[in-house]
Design an enzyme around this catalytic site. Structure first.
Site, mmCIF file in Angstrom:
data_model
loop_
_atom_site.group_PDB
_atom_site.id
_atom_site.type_symbol
_atom_site.label_atom_id
_atom_site.label_comp_id
_atom_site.label_asym_id
_atom_site.label_seq_id
_atom_site.Cartn_x
_atom_site.Cartn_y
_atom_site.Cartn_z
ATOM 1 N N SER A 41 0.812 -1.214 0.000
ATOM 2 C CA SER A 41 0.000 0.000 0.000
ATOM 3 C C SER A 41 0.846 1.264 0.000
ATOM 4 C CB SER A 41 -0.937 0.005 1.218
ATOM 5 O OG SER A 41 -1.782 -1.114 1.201
ATOM 6 N N HIS B 47 0.604 4.647 4.231
ATOM 7 C CA HIS B 47 -0.009 5.322 3.088
ATOM 8 C C HIS B 47 0.506 6.764 2.986
ATOM 9 C CE1 HIS B 47 -3.751 2.473 3.434
ATOM 10 N NE2 HIS B 47 -2.626 1.831 3.199
#
Length: 306
Positions: free
Chosen positions: A203, A249
């Site tokens: 991610s 993220h």
């Protein structure tokens, strides 16, 4: 009855010697007569060997020889343009590695234990900061499905735009930045059980690619509103859904935006080498942050996942 004028009927002669001139034949197909000649080498060329040129035709040999000296077409950011850039091979390779690792995790828990990253293992096995970006939770198929789908859609686009070297640099640096940013918010003391909580997933790198697309598209004057919306939705999900490392993220997003900005700046100034200076600077900063996190913590410890 009168004889026909000279040159009518019968066999023609060459200079009065009585020799009959040979009909021109294609060098690649000697059994085929051709009165059309290559504009480059001036040899006869049959219809099968003719290739259209700016003026007239050329033979296949001259076309092949001329193409060897042609420079490959490049995008504004250094990627390979044209038909040779249709297959994003590096993106396919990364996806294949992630899928194989995930299958290995399903077959043996040992695979997960060998590649996942936990803060307590950072000083003895720092490579886990990167290997964890190629692993995904074996109990959550949607985890790898979403990341690989996003990687296919965004990664292929970037790989064609940047070329495999710059694209790989962005992927690896943003993956590392995601892991380090998550690390900054975690306990690293080996006496704390929370320091052994593992993290896996691509991610961080995917969010880095998202940011790179936005920055590079803005430089090219292209619309990226759908990408901005995607980032916004996933940012909200990161805070609402448990066990989602929003810190990774964020780290990947910031690193990807900075790297893409440096690449765009290097191209606008006509200094491609500046991009690699920027990659090195961002990588150095990420490493310094990771080292600093451990600077005041015990080092040299190692323990299995608990």
């Amino acid at each position: 009855m009168s004889l026909p004028p000279s040159g009518w009927g019968g066999s023609s002669t060459d200079g009065g010697t009585g020799a009959t001139p040979e009909a021109p034949t294609c060098p690649r197909h000697p059994d085929r007569v051709s009165y059309i000649r290559c504009q480059r080498c001036h040899r006869p060329v049959c219809p099968e060997c003719q290739r259209s040129a700016a003026v007239g035709v050329q033979c296949v040999d001259c076309v092949r020889q001329g193409s060897k000296g042609d420079r490959p077409q490049r995008t504004v950011f250094g990627g390979r343009a044209g038909s040779g850039a249709d297959a994003p091979r590096l993106t396919i390779a990364i996806i294949a590695i992630c899928v194989l690792v995930w299958i290995g995790e399903l077959l043996s828990p040992r695979v997960f234990q060998e590649v996942a990253f936990a803060p307590a293992l950072g000083t003895t096995e720092p490579w886990r900061l990167l290997t964890s970006a190629f692993a995904h939770s074996p109990n959550q198929p949607m985890h790898i499905l979403f990341n690989m789908l996003a990687l296919w859609l965004v990664g292929g686009y970037l790989e064609r735009m940047l070329g495999w070297a710059r694209y790989l640099a962005i992927y690896l640096v943003t993956a590392l930045a995601g892991s380090v940013t998550w690390l900054l918010f975690q306990p690293v003391d080996p006496a704390d059980p929370e320091a052994y909580v593992p993290i896996v997933g691509a991610s961080g790198a995917v969010f880095g690619l998202f940011a790179a697309v936005i920055v590079l598209n803005r430089h090219l004057g292209r619309d990226s509103s759908s990408m901005v919306a995607t980032i916004g939705i996933n940012a909200v999900i990161g805070f609402l859904v448990p066990n989602v490392a929003w810190e990774a993220h964020l780290g990947g997003l910031v690193a990807g935006g900075v790297l893409a900005g440096v690449i765009a700046l290097s191209r606008s100034r006509g200094r491609p080498g500046l991009a690699w200076v920027g990659v090195g600077a961002v990588l150095a900063l990420v490493v310094v942050l990771g080292v600093a996190r451990y600077a005041l913590s015990p080092s040299g410890f190692e323990a299995p996942f608990g």
